[in-house]
Design a protein around this motif. Structure first.
Motif, PDB file in Angstrom:
ATOM      1  N   PRO A  34       0.827  -1.221   0.000  1.00  0.00           N
ATOM      2  CA  PRO A  34       0.000   0.000   0.000  1.00  0.00           C
ATOM      3  C   PRO A  34       0.854   1.261   0.000  1.00  0.00           C
ATOM      4  CG  PRO A  34       0.081  -0.943   2.190  1.00  0.00           C
ATOM      5  CD  PRO A  34       0.736  -1.950   1.288  1.00  0.00           C
ATOM      6  N   THR A  35       0.248   2.353  -0.407  1.00  0.00           N
ATOM      7  CA  THR A  35       0.944   3.637  -0.353  1.00  0.00           C
ATOM      8  C   THR A  35       1.079   4.083   1.099  1.00  0.00           C
ATOM      9  OG1 THR A  35      -1.152   4.818  -0.582  1.00  0.00           O
ATOM     10  CG2 THR A  35       0.055   4.338  -2.602  1.00  0.00           C
ATOM     11  N   PRO A  36       2.038   4.935   1.392  1.00  0.00           N
ATOM     12  CA  PRO A  36       2.225   5.381   2.781  1.00  0.00           C
ATOM     13  C   PRO A  36       1.020   6.175   3.285  1.00  0.00           C
ATOM     14  CG  PRO A  36       4.162   5.866   1.447  1.00  0.00           C
ATOM     15  CD  PRO A  36       3.074   5.469   0.500  1.00  0.00           C
ATOM     16  N   ALA A  37       0.600   5.899   4.505  1.00  0.00           N
ATOM     17  CA  ALA A  37      -0.485   6.666   5.119  1.00  0.00           C
ATOM     18  C   ALA A  37       0.020   8.038   5.555  1.00  0.00           C
ATOM     19  CB  ALA A  37      -1.047   5.903   6.321  1.00  0.00           C
ATOM     20  N   VAL A  38       1.314   8.128   5.811  1.00  0.00           N
ATOM     21  CA  VAL A  38       1.957   9.387   6.193  1.00  0.00           C
ATOM     22  C   VAL A  38       3.014   9.707   5.152  1.00  0.00           C
ATOM     23  CG1 VAL A  38       3.348  10.581   7.925  1.00  0.00           C
ATOM     24  CG2 VAL A  38       1.593   8.935   8.650  1.00  0.00           C
ATOM     25  N   ASP A  39       2.974  10.911   4.600  1.00  0.00           N
ATOM     26  CA  ASP A  39       3.945  11.304   3.582  1.00  0.00           C
ATOM     27  C   ASP A  39       4.460  12.707   3.886  1.00  0.00           C
ATOM     28  OD1 ASP A  39       5.536  11.314   1.313  1.00  0.00           O
ATOM     29  OD2 ASP A  39       3.934  10.717  -0.053  1.00  0.00           O
ATOM     30  N   ALA A  40       5.556  13.059   3.240  1.00  0.00           N
ATOM     31  CA  ALA A  40       6.128  14.388   3.433  1.00  0.00           C
ATOM     32  C   ALA A  40       5.233  15.443   2.808  1.00  0.00           C
ATOM     33  CB  ALA A  40       7.519  14.445   2.818  1.00  0.00           C
ATOM     34  N   ALA A  41       5.190  16.601   3.427  1.00  0.00           N
ATOM     35  CA  ALA A  41       4.388  17.697   2.897  1.00  0.00           C
ATOM     36  C   ALA A  41       4.985  18.206   1.593  1.00  0.00           C
ATOM     37  CB  ALA A  41       4.331  18.829   3.917  1.00  0.00           C
ATOM     38  N   PRO A  42       4.140  18.577   0.632  1.00  0.00           N
ATOM     39  CA  PRO A  42       4.644  19.125  -0.632  1.00  0.00           C
ATOM     40  C   PRO A  42       5.523  20.347  -0.385  1.00  0.00           C
ATOM     41  CG  PRO A  42       2.300  18.657  -0.769  1.00  0.00           C
ATOM     42  CD  PRO A  42       2.676  18.540   0.672  1.00  0.00           C
ATOM     43  N   THR A  43       6.596  20.451  -1.133  1.00  0.00           N
ATOM     44  CA  THR A  43       7.510  21.576  -0.983  1.00  0.00           C
ATOM     45  C   THR A  43       8.119  21.905  -2.335  1.00  0.00           C
ATOM     46  OG1 THR A  43       9.420  22.411   0.252  1.00  0.00           O
ATOM     47  CG2 THR A  43       9.500  20.108  -0.458  1.00  0.00           C
ATOM     48  N   SER A  44       8.890  22.968  -2.384  1.00  0.00           N
ATOM     49  CA  SER A  44       9.545  23.347  -3.635  1.00  0.00           C
ATOM     50  C   SER A  44      11.040  23.135  -3.494  1.00  0.00           C
ATOM     51  CB  SER A  44       9.254  24.809  -3.970  1.00  0.00           C
ATOM     52  OG  SER A  44       9.701  25.658  -2.931  1.00  0.00           O
ATOM     53  N   GLY A  45      11.710  23.015  -4.611  1.00  0.00           N
ATOM     54  CA  GLY A  45      13.143  22.817  -4.592  1.00  0.00           C
ATOM     55  C   GLY A  45      13.514  21.344  -4.595  1.00  0.00           C
ATOM     56  N   ILE A 109       7.363  13.681  -7.582  1.00  0.00           N
ATOM     57  CA  ILE A 109       7.347  12.433  -6.827  1.00  0.00           C
ATOM     58  C   ILE A 109       7.569  12.753  -5.354  1.00  0.00           C
ATOM     59  CG2 ILE A 109       9.824  12.003  -7.155  1.00  0.00           C
ATOM     60  CD1 ILE A 109       9.130   8.986  -7.274  1.00  0.00           C
ATOM     61  N   SER A 110       6.834  12.086  -4.504  1.00  0.00           N
ATOM     62  CA  SER A 110       6.951  12.361  -3.067  1.00  0.00           C
ATOM     63  C   SER A 110       7.983  11.436  -2.425  1.00  0.00           C
ATOM     64  CB  SER A 110       5.599  12.185  -2.376  1.00  0.00           C
ATOM     65  OG  SER A 110       5.249  10.800  -2.316  1.00  0.00           O
ATOM     66  N   TYR A 111       8.398  11.807  -1.241  1.00  0.00           N
ATOM     67  CA  TYR A 111       9.324  10.969  -0.487  1.00  0.00           C
ATOM     68  C   TYR A 111       8.670   9.620  -0.173  1.00  0.00           C
ATOM     69  CZ  TYR A 111      12.617   9.497   3.147  1.00  0.00           C
ATOM     70  OH  TYR A 111      13.543   8.800   3.893  1.00  0.00           O
ATOM     71  N   GLY A 112       7.395   9.660   0.149  1.00  0.00           N
ATOM     72  CA  GLY A 112       6.677   8.427   0.422  1.00  0.00           C
ATOM     73  C   GLY A 112       6.636   7.492  -0.768  1.00  0.00           C
ATOM     74  N   LYS A 113       6.439   8.031  -1.949  1.00  0.00           N
ATOM     75  CA  LYS A 113       6.417   7.202  -3.154  1.00  0.00           C
ATOM     76  C   LYS A 113       7.796   6.585  -3.397  1.00  0.00           C
ATOM     77  CE  LYS A 113       3.592   6.513  -5.586  1.00  0.00           C
ATOM     78  NZ  LYS A 113       2.668   5.343  -5.710  1.00  0.00           N
ATOM     79  N   ILE A 114       8.862   7.339  -3.141  1.00  0.00           N
ATOM     80  CA  ILE A 114      10.216   6.786  -3.258  1.00  0.00           C
ATOM     81  C   ILE A 114      10.372   5.592  -2.324  1.00  0.00           C
ATOM     82  CG2 ILE A 114      12.652   7.253  -2.728  1.00  0.00           C
ATOM     83  CD1 ILE A 114      12.206  10.072  -3.841  1.00  0.00           C
ATOM     84  N   LEU A 115       9.860   5.716  -1.096  1.00  0.00           N
ATOM     85  CA  LEU A 115       9.955   4.613  -0.145  1.00  0.00           C
ATOM     86  C   LEU A 115       9.081   3.432  -0.560  1.00  0.00           C
ATOM     87  CD1 LEU A 115      10.055   6.351   3.362  1.00  0.00           C
ATOM     88  CD2 LEU A 115      11.951   5.643   1.887  1.00  0.00           C
ATOM     89  N   GLN A 116       7.948   3.719  -1.151  1.00  0.00           N
ATOM     90  CA  GLN A 116       7.084   2.630  -1.616  1.00  0.00           C
ATOM     91  C   GLN A 116       7.804   1.807  -2.689  1.00  0.00           C
ATOM     92  OE1 GLN A 116       3.408   3.766  -3.544  1.00  0.00           O
ATOM     93  NE2 GLN A 116       2.479   1.756  -3.211  1.00  0.00           N
ATOM     94  N   ILE A 117       8.447   2.482  -3.621  1.00  0.00           N
ATOM     95  CA  ILE A 117       9.227   1.790  -4.659  1.00  0.00           C
ATOM     96  C   ILE A 117      10.390   1.036  -4.022  1.00  0.00           C
ATOM     97  CG2 ILE A 117      10.743   2.172  -6.646  1.00  0.00           C
ATOM     98  CD1 ILE A 117       8.861   4.532  -7.399  1.00  0.00           C
ATOM     99  N   TYR A 118      11.039   1.662  -3.078  1.00  0.00           N
ATOM    100  CA  TYR A 118      12.178   1.069  -2.381  1.00  0.00           C
ATOM    101  C   TYR A 118      11.795  -0.234  -1.687  1.00  0.00           C
ATOM    102  CZ  TYR A 118      15.427   0.729   1.661  1.00  0.00           C
ATOM    103  OH  TYR A 118      16.287   0.310   2.633  1.00  0.00           O
TER     104      TYR A 118
END
Length: 234
Positions: A34-45, A109-118
């Protein structure tokens, strides 16, 4: 077992060599999670994530085919600069883990999605100090966080996956703050792209990219984002 030893053994085995011609599975199978229930807040940069999950060739290769990744560099984390070289790290005594530094665009791409792939495609997070044929602390499963938010997301996701019993065994991935990342030698960069038919890559790592394409079609890009684009071969 070190990769150099393994490759020598595989090269001497005709049956396995024939099997490598058309890789049918990775050493560690992908798992739908499953996708992460908690993910990093959207940011720029551009943001940085550092993960370790076995041989860095395959980890780098997967994220180089992931949309939103600006750069993915193979290297070493968890030890000191003085011993951050391949031969020394391969002894398993330096504290390093073969790692990949991922620069990514959080708008894509979010940090959570990176972890999901990982956790799903890159490696088996239930194996302690090994991945597939590679054994040693340098092949451990680890997430090196660059902020408190990353730590929160990573720890929450591990708890979520364990509670859901997604894997047959508990996740052993260690989460800790990144102290330093040291890029690996030039010949380790873009290794999957440059050597797709090498037995180790064909058997262990190409299927991981295939699983990325299958399970994360919306996040897959055909053309990899390379460290040394001019050296790439088609």
């Amino acid at each position: 077992m070190r990769r150099s030893t393994l490759l020598s053994m595989l090269a001497a085995t005709t049956a396995l060599t024939l099997a490598f011609a058309v890789p049918s599975r990775a050493a560690e199978e992908a798992v739908v999670i499953p996708t992460p229930a908690v993910d990093a807040a959207p940011t720029s940069g551009i943001q940085t994530a550092v993960v370790a999950g076995g041989c860095f060739w395959g980890v780098q290769g997967v994220f180089q085919h992931t949309a939103g990744i600006v750069n993915a560099v193979s290297g070493y984390a968890g030890g000191t600069k003085a011993t951050a070289d391949y031969q020394t790290v391969s002894t398993g005594t330096t504290g390093h883990a073969e790692s990949v530094e991922i620069k990514y665009d959080p708008k894509k791409i979010s940090y959570g999605k990176i972890l999901q792939i990982y956790f799903s495609v890159v490696h088996d997070p239930t194996q302690l100090n090994r991945q597939g044929p590679d054994v040693g602390t340098q092949y451990r499963s680890a997430i090196f966080t660059t902020s408190e938010e990353q730590k929160k997301v990573a720890e929450a996701y591990i708890a979520q996956l364990n509670d859901a019993k997604v894997f047959k065994k508990p996740i052993v991935t260690k989460v800790g703050a990144l102290e330093a990342f040291y890029p690996a030698e030039a010949y380790h960069q873009d290794y999957l792209t440059l050597h797709p038919h090498q037995p180790y890559i064909a058997y262990n790592d190409i299927p991981k990219v295939e699983n990325l394409k299958k399970l994360f079609a919306d996040n897959y890009v055909e053309k990899p984002t390379l460290v040394n684009a001019s050296k790439a071969t088609n």
